[in-house]
Enzyme design. Sequence first.
Site, PDB file in Angstrom:
ATOM      1  N   GLY A 116      44.796  55.866  -8.499  1.00  0.00           N
ATOM      2  CA  GLY A 116      45.729  54.863  -8.994  1.00  0.00           C
ATOM      3  C   GLY A 116      46.708  55.320 -10.056  1.00  0.00           C
ATOM      4  N   GLU A 128      45.782  55.693 -17.183  1.00  0.00           N
ATOM      5  CA  GLU A 128      45.109  54.797 -16.252  1.00  0.00           C
ATOM      6  C   GLU A 128      46.092  53.744 -15.750  1.00  0.00           C
ATOM      7  OE1 GLU A 128      42.898  54.512 -14.186  1.00  0.00           O
ATOM      8  OE2 GLU A 128      41.033  53.785 -15.043  1.00  0.00           O
ATOM      9  N   ASP A 129      45.935  53.334 -14.497  1.00  0.00           N
ATOM     10  CA  ASP A 129      46.790  52.286 -13.953  1.00  0.00           C
ATOM     11  C   ASP A 129      46.420  50.923 -14.530  1.00  0.00           C
ATOM     12  OD1 ASP A 129      44.356  52.223 -12.605  1.00  0.00           O
ATOM     13  OD2 ASP A 129      45.219  52.231 -10.598  1.00  0.00           O
ATOM     14  N   ASP A 137      40.278  47.168 -16.510  1.00  0.00           N
ATOM     15  CA  ASP A 137      39.798  45.865 -16.076  1.00  0.00           C
ATOM     16  C   ASP A 137      38.416  45.603 -16.675  1.00  0.00           C
ATOM     17  OD1 ASP A 137      39.201  43.505 -14.713  1.00  0.00           O
ATOM     18  OD2 ASP A 137      39.510  44.328 -12.713  1.00  0.00           O
ATOM     19  N   LYS A 193      43.682  44.173 -18.450  1.00  0.00           N
ATOM     20  CA  LYS A 193      43.193  42.870 -17.983  1.00  0.00           C
ATOM     21  C   LYS A 193      41.936  42.520 -18.783  1.00  0.00           C
ATOM     22  CE  LYS A 193      42.822  42.457 -13.450  1.00  0.00           C
ATOM     23  NZ  LYS A 193      42.266  42.302 -12.079  1.00  0.00           N
ATOM     24  N   PHE A 202      44.180  39.483  -8.913  1.00  0.00           N
ATOM     25  CA  PHE A 202      44.007  40.705  -8.143  1.00  0.00           C
ATOM     26  C   PHE A 202      45.384  41.268  -7.821  1.00  0.00           C
ATOM     27  CE2 PHE A 202      43.104  43.363  -4.421  1.00  0.00           C
ATOM     28  CZ  PHE A 202      42.201  44.216  -5.031  1.00  0.00           C
ATOM     29  N   VAL A 203      45.696  42.414  -8.438  1.00  0.00           N
ATOM     30  CA  VAL A 203      47.034  43.001  -8.324  1.00  0.00           C
ATOM     31  C   VAL A 203      46.996  44.321  -7.563  1.00  0.00           C
ATOM     32  CG1 VAL A 203      47.969  41.859 -10.381  1.00  0.00           C
ATOM     33  CG2 VAL A 203      46.813  44.058 -10.625  1.00  0.00           C
ATOM     34  N   ARG A 263      49.373  50.979  -2.524  1.00  0.00           N
ATOM     35  CA  ARG A 263      49.642  51.859  -3.665  1.00  0.00           C
ATOM     36  C   ARG A 263      51.117  52.234  -3.762  1.00  0.00           C
ATOM     37  NH1 ARG A 263      44.806  53.874  -5.769  1.00  0.00           N
ATOM     38  NH2 ARG A 263      43.074  54.080  -4.303  1.00  0.00           N
TER      39      ARG A 263
END
Length: 183
Positions: A43, A98-99, A102, A130, A151-152, A164
């Site tokens: 990611g 990091e993308d 969460d 998040k 949820f993305v 992606r």
Amino acid sequence: MHNDISEILVSEKEIDHICTELGQTLTHDYKDKNPILIGLLKGCVPFMSDLSKKIELKVDMAYMSVSSYHGGISSSGDVKIKMDLDISVSGRHVIIVEDIVDTGNTIVTIVELLKHRGALSVEIATLLDKPEGRTKPYVPKYVGKTIPKLFVVGYGLDYNEYYRNLPYVGVLKPEVYTSEESK
């Protein structure tokens, strides 16, 4: 692909602005520190690529393949290192790129691992944070944007390895993943 998105949460233009701002901050904060950027695959790839271009320092770049999502839409809580670093972090300042942060499971595990391996410091630069999704307490130091518990996908974030390559971050329509899970 675009029809599976209910709304664009972070536009291409906003992503570029985030990369510029974080790049300037990291350039300032890591002056004379010779940091290592560590991307967590897969990611991180678009964000690490764009962010690194905005950091005006000599940096080493390395990657780890780490996962706590094994398909589906929620973290399993089981962090697996699929591919480890090929350079030492001992005595170095580390910036994990990091993308999204969460649950915190992956980040907490990797931060502890890198500190155990002798990193002088370990911080996170994340495109998205998040915090409502946390199961382990963690506050990343460098955050592009804080988002609600949705949820993305896009810009590196996936659902079952798809989406992606979207140039933005969007909210995946629930019918996409609920219909997949019922198969």
